[in-house]
Design a protein around this motif. Structure first.
Motif, PDB file in Angstrom:
ATOM      1  N   UNK A 133      28.067  38.559  40.922  1.00 40.36           N
ATOM      2  CA  UNK A 133      29.232  38.964  41.700  1.00 40.36           C
ATOM      3  C   UNK A 133      29.063  40.395  42.215  1.00 40.36           C
ATOM      4  N   UNK A 134      28.585  41.279  41.350  1.00 44.98           N
ATOM      5  CA  UNK A 134      28.417  42.681  41.723  1.00 44.98           C
ATOM      6  C   UNK A 134      27.354  42.856  42.801  1.00 44.98           C
ATOM      7  N   UNK A 135      26.230  42.152  42.638  1.00 42.43           N
ATOM      8  CA  UNK A 135      25.158  42.252  43.626  1.00 42.43           C
ATOM      9  C   UNK A 135      25.650  41.898  45.019  1.00 42.43           C
ATOM     10  N   UNK A 136      26.354  40.791  45.107  1.00 41.31           N
ATOM     11  CA  UNK A 136      26.829  40.375  46.416  1.00 41.31           C
ATOM     12  C   UNK A 136      27.909  41.309  46.939  1.00 41.31           C
ATOM     13  N   UNK A 137      28.751  41.833  46.042  1.00 43.98           N
ATOM     14  CA  UNK A 137      29.784  42.774  46.483  1.00 43.98           C
ATOM     15  C   UNK A 137      29.156  44.027  47.087  1.00 43.98           C
ATOM     16  N   UNK A 138      28.099  44.546  46.467  1.00 41.04           N
ATOM     17  CA  UNK A 138      27.412  45.730  46.997  1.00 41.04           C
ATOM     18  C   UNK A 138      26.759  45.407  48.336  1.00 41.04           C
ATOM     19  N   UNK A 139      26.099  44.251  48.409  1.00 40.10           N
ATOM     20  CA  UNK A 139      25.444  43.854  49.659  1.00 40.10           C
ATOM     21  C   UNK A 139      26.463  43.681  50.790  1.00 40.10           C
ATOM     22  N   UNK A 140      27.559  42.944  50.507  1.00 37.38           N
ATOM     23  CA  UNK A 140      28.556  42.688  51.542  1.00 37.38           C
ATOM     24  C   UNK A 140      29.241  43.980  51.991  1.00 37.38           C
ATOM     25  N   UNK A 141      29.548  44.861  51.047  1.00 37.90           N
ATOM     26  CA  UNK A 141      30.205  46.122  51.411  1.00 37.90           C
ATOM     27  C   UNK A 141      29.286  47.004  52.249  1.00 37.90           C
ATOM     28  N   UNK A 142      28.009  47.022  51.897  1.00 34.92           N
ATOM     29  CA  UNK A 142      27.055  47.837  52.658  1.00 34.92           C
ATOM     30  C   UNK A 142      26.879  47.288  54.067  1.00 34.92           C
ATOM     31  N   UNK A 143      26.781  45.950  54.183  1.00 36.02           N
ATOM     32  CA  UNK A 143      26.617  45.343  55.503  1.00 36.02           C
ATOM     33  C   UNK A 143      27.868  45.518  56.342  1.00 36.02           C
ATOM     34  N   UNK A 144      29.045  45.324  55.724  1.00 36.72           N
ATOM     35  CA  UNK A 144      30.298  45.508  56.450  1.00 36.72           C
ATOM     36  C   UNK A 144      30.438  46.940  56.940  1.00 36.72           C
ATOM     37  N   UNK A 145      30.076  47.885  56.097  1.00 36.14           N
ATOM     38  CA  UNK A 145      30.154  49.297  56.489  1.00 36.14           C
ATOM     39  C   UNK A 145      29.222  49.590  57.655  1.00 36.14           C
ATOM     40  N   UNK A 433      31.325  49.275  46.234  1.00 31.91           N
ATOM     41  CA  UNK A 433      32.792  49.101  46.244  1.00 31.91           C
ATOM     42  C   UNK A 433      33.388  49.281  44.849  1.00 31.91           C
ATOM     43  N   UNK A 434      33.563  50.514  44.431  1.00 28.74           N
ATOM     44  CA  UNK A 434      34.012  50.780  43.066  1.00 28.74           C
ATOM     45  C   UNK A 434      35.332  50.113  42.720  1.00 28.74           C
ATOM     46  N   UNK A 435      36.355  50.121  43.596  1.00 30.75           N
ATOM     47  CA  UNK A 435      37.605  49.419  43.233  1.00 30.75           C
ATOM     48  C   UNK A 435      37.384  47.931  42.976  1.00 30.75           C
ATOM     49  N   UNK A 436      36.548  47.295  43.799  1.00 35.38           N
ATOM     50  CA  UNK A 436      36.266  45.871  43.597  1.00 35.38           C
ATOM     51  C   UNK A 436      35.518  45.643  42.279  1.00 35.38           C
ATOM     52  N   UNK A 437      34.609  46.550  41.937  1.00 40.24           N
ATOM     53  CA  UNK A 437      33.869  46.398  40.691  1.00 40.24           C
ATOM     54  C   UNK A 437      34.782  46.617  39.481  1.00 40.24           C
ATOM     55  N   UNK A 438      35.713  47.556  39.612  1.00 37.29           N
ATOM     56  CA  UNK A 438      36.676  47.763  38.523  1.00 37.29           C
ATOM     57  C   UNK A 438      37.527  46.506  38.334  1.00 37.29           C
ATOM     58  N   UNK A 439      37.932  45.887  39.449  1.00 34.77           N
ATOM     59  CA  UNK A 439      38.698  44.643  39.354  1.00 34.77           C
ATOM     60  C   UNK A 439      37.858  43.530  38.741  1.00 34.77           C
ATOM     61  N   UNK A 440      36.559  43.500  39.076  1.00 37.12           N
ATOM     62  CA  UNK A 440      35.660  42.502  38.492  1.00 37.12           C
ATOM     63  C   UNK A 440      35.579  42.662  36.984  1.00 37.12           C
ATOM     64  N   UNK A 441      35.519  43.910  36.512  1.00 44.73           N
ATOM     65  CA  UNK A 441      35.460  44.177  35.076  1.00 44.73           C
ATOM     66  C   UNK A 441      36.725  43.685  34.382  1.00 44.73           C
ATOM     67  N   UNK A 442      37.872  43.981  34.985  1.00 41.87           N
ATOM     68  CA  UNK A 442      39.143  43.553  34.392  1.00 41.87           C
ATOM     69  C   UNK A 442      39.233  42.027  34.357  1.00 41.87           C
ATOM     70  N   UNK A 443      38.843  41.390  35.460  1.00 43.53           N
ATOM     71  CA  UNK A 443      38.908  39.924  35.529  1.00 43.53           C
ATOM     72  C   UNK A 443      37.956  39.295  34.511  1.00 43.53           C
ATOM     73  N   UNK A 444      36.755  39.879  34.352  1.00 40.72           N
ATOM     74  CA  UNK A 444      35.784  39.336  33.398  1.00 40.72           C
ATOM     75  C   UNK A 444      36.336  39.385  31.979  1.00 40.72           C
ATOM     76  N   UNK A 445      36.967  40.498  31.612  1.00 39.88           N
ATOM     77  CA  UNK A 445      37.538  40.619  30.271  1.00 39.88           C
ATOM     78  C   UNK A 445      38.688  39.635  30.090  1.00 39.88           C
TER      79      UNK A 445
END
Length: 472
Positions: A133-145, A433-445
């Motif tokens: 999930x994180x890998x794709x989030x970083x890739x998508x955010x970088x491409x979108x930017x 995307x730090x906010x998205x990664x923080x949300x991913x951490x919360x959702x995983x827990x």
């Protein structure tokens, strides 16, 4: 055949471990897993982790994608270091867990170290799921930017007409001329896009009017002159001015263009698959036939924005396959194609995560069954059913937090290296995307706790004498 081979490999280690179990130990109702962690196993994992980190660092420094392959050994490194990580996390979180949840928190932290191998195998599934999930989030955010930056910095037109789909041009090529005839329209620049083969790789090739388009969209030339496209040249998106003058061959379906590179530009026109090469529109039509337009950039006369806006909107609305956007709307929607693709991938990752959580629930149920005697003693000395369920949930929450944190950290490092080395002109910079990664951490827990809810409830309903009477 492949699935059979994978199945045999996945069963090899448990089979070897079962064969090595002493007969007397095998007669026990529950397994007694050794608490200690092999120093050799941990050392091997640390060596592989160092190799992975070194490979990523060398790849970034040398801009060589070959070295990135070494990063893949981080997976076996996590497998080998898993029990040590779980044990360290248990000891490190014990004090915090006690402050937050009292004695139940201490017991939950201690339970992680009671079966480090089983806990590590559970954590590995969560690590890999979170990492994907994180890998794709970083890739998508970088491409979108990257796409959004090109559009924000380059777009000078007042209005934009886009295709009905992001993948295929659908705009009637006569629409540009009809918009140009409107009294308050200053200029219209059309962009057509087709696919060509460059050095054996399929790339998007754009057809433009080299005199009109630069006034509507700044491609930021860093070498050469776009006006030379009209003589049959090619413009390349990149950052290497030494390409100027080289001959480039572009193969189309029924023809081939061999032309000199007359300009190098720093940005493309935006979009999910923005052109990396530009040629004169008339030259492109001669090579591949008359194309539909992918985008129209419209410039309005000064002081006539409101009236012209409505006139162009009405004309576009009457033309199938064309959509009207203001400048602000086009900038805001520039990453819509990437967002749609990201939603699809997120759905696939959600399914994979659900399967991983089923594994968490199953492993938690097995671990509870093996520790049923100890849980029965807790009930016998006064622990309530609610406290018992809370201990189990806290244990899984701690494990999920550790697993998700490591998965996110590993994926950010790997994604950074991959994008930095292989992103090229399409993804010039890494955006995390730090906010998205923080949300991913919360959702995983939260998902881990939810997966443990049923095993925790089930064990809390077992009578005390039955729990305490089981061997452990």
């Amino acid at each position: 055949m492949t699935f059979k081979l994978l199945g045999c490999l996945s069963a090899w280690i448990p089979a070897r471990r079962a064969a090595a179990t002493p007969p007397i130990e095998a007669l026990r109702e529950s397994a007694a897993e050794p608490r200690g962690v092999s120093p050799a196993r941990t050392a091997s994992g640390l060596v592989l982790a160092a190799v992975a980190i070194a490979g990523g660092a060398v790849a970034v420094v040398r801009s060589n994608a070959t070295w990135v392959m070494l990063v893949a050994v981080i997976v076996p490194a996590l497998v080998l270091c898993g029990p040590a990580i779980v044990t360290a996390a248990s000891r490190g979180s014990a004090r915090v867990a006690r402050r937050v949840a009292g004695v139940g928190g201490s017991i939950a932290a201690g339970n992680l170290a009671a079966s480090p191998r089983r806990s590590a195998s559970t954590a590995l599934a969560l690590m890999l799921g979170t990492a994907m999930v994180t890998m794709f989030a970083v890739f998508a955010s970088s491409l979108t930017s990257a796409v959004g930056t090109d559009v924000r910095d380059g777009l000078q037109a007042d209005l934009v007409v886009t295709s009905a789909t992001a993948d295929f041009p659908t705009i009637d090529p006569t629409l540009a001329g009809r918009i140009t005839e409107l009294p308050d329209v200053d200029a219209v620049a059309a962009l057509s896009v087709t696919e060509g083969i460059v050095a054996g790789k399929a790339e998007a090739v754009g057809g433009i009017d080299p005199t009109t388009l630069p006034t509507m969209f700044d491609l930021d030339p860093i070498a050469g002159d776009l006006a030379d496209l009209s003589a049959g040249g090619v413009a390349v998106v990149g950052d290497d001015p030494t390409l100027l003058g080289d001959t480039l061959a572009i193969e189309f379906e029924r023809s081939t263009l061999e032309a000199p590179i007359v300009a190098v530009v720093a940005r493309s026109t935006g979009g999910f698959e923005a052109p990396l090469y530009f040629v004169d529109r008339q030259t492109l039509d001669t090579l591949v036939g008359r194309l539909l337009d992918a985008r129209l950039f419209v410039g309005l006369a000064d002081g006539a924005v409101a009236d012209a806006d409505e006139d162009v909107r009405a004309l576009v609305r009457a033309t199938p396959g064309a959509f009207f956007e203001t400048r602000a709307e086009h900038v805001a929607n520039s990453g819509s194609g990437i967002a749609a693709f990201r939603n699809f991938i997120d759905g696939m990752l959600l399914l994979a995560g659900f399967i991983a959580l089923l594994g968490v629930a199953n492993t938690t149920a097995l671990a509870i069954d093996e520790r049923s005697g100890g849980l029965g003693l807790l009930r016998a000395v006064g622990a309530t059913r609610r406290e018992l369920r809370r201990i189990v949930r806290l244990e899984v929450a701690l494990l999920s937090f550790v697993a998700a944190s490591i998965g996110i950290a590993v994926a950010v490092g790997l994604g950074w290296a991959l994008i930095d080395v292989a992103g090229g002109t399409e993804i010039p910079s890494v955006v995390v995307p730090w906010p998205r990664l923080a949300a991913t951490l919360v959702v995983a827990v939260a998902a881990g706790v939810a997966a443990a809810a049923w095993p925790a409830f089930r064990v809390s309903r077992v009578p005390v004498l039955e729990l305490a009477g089981r061997n452990h």
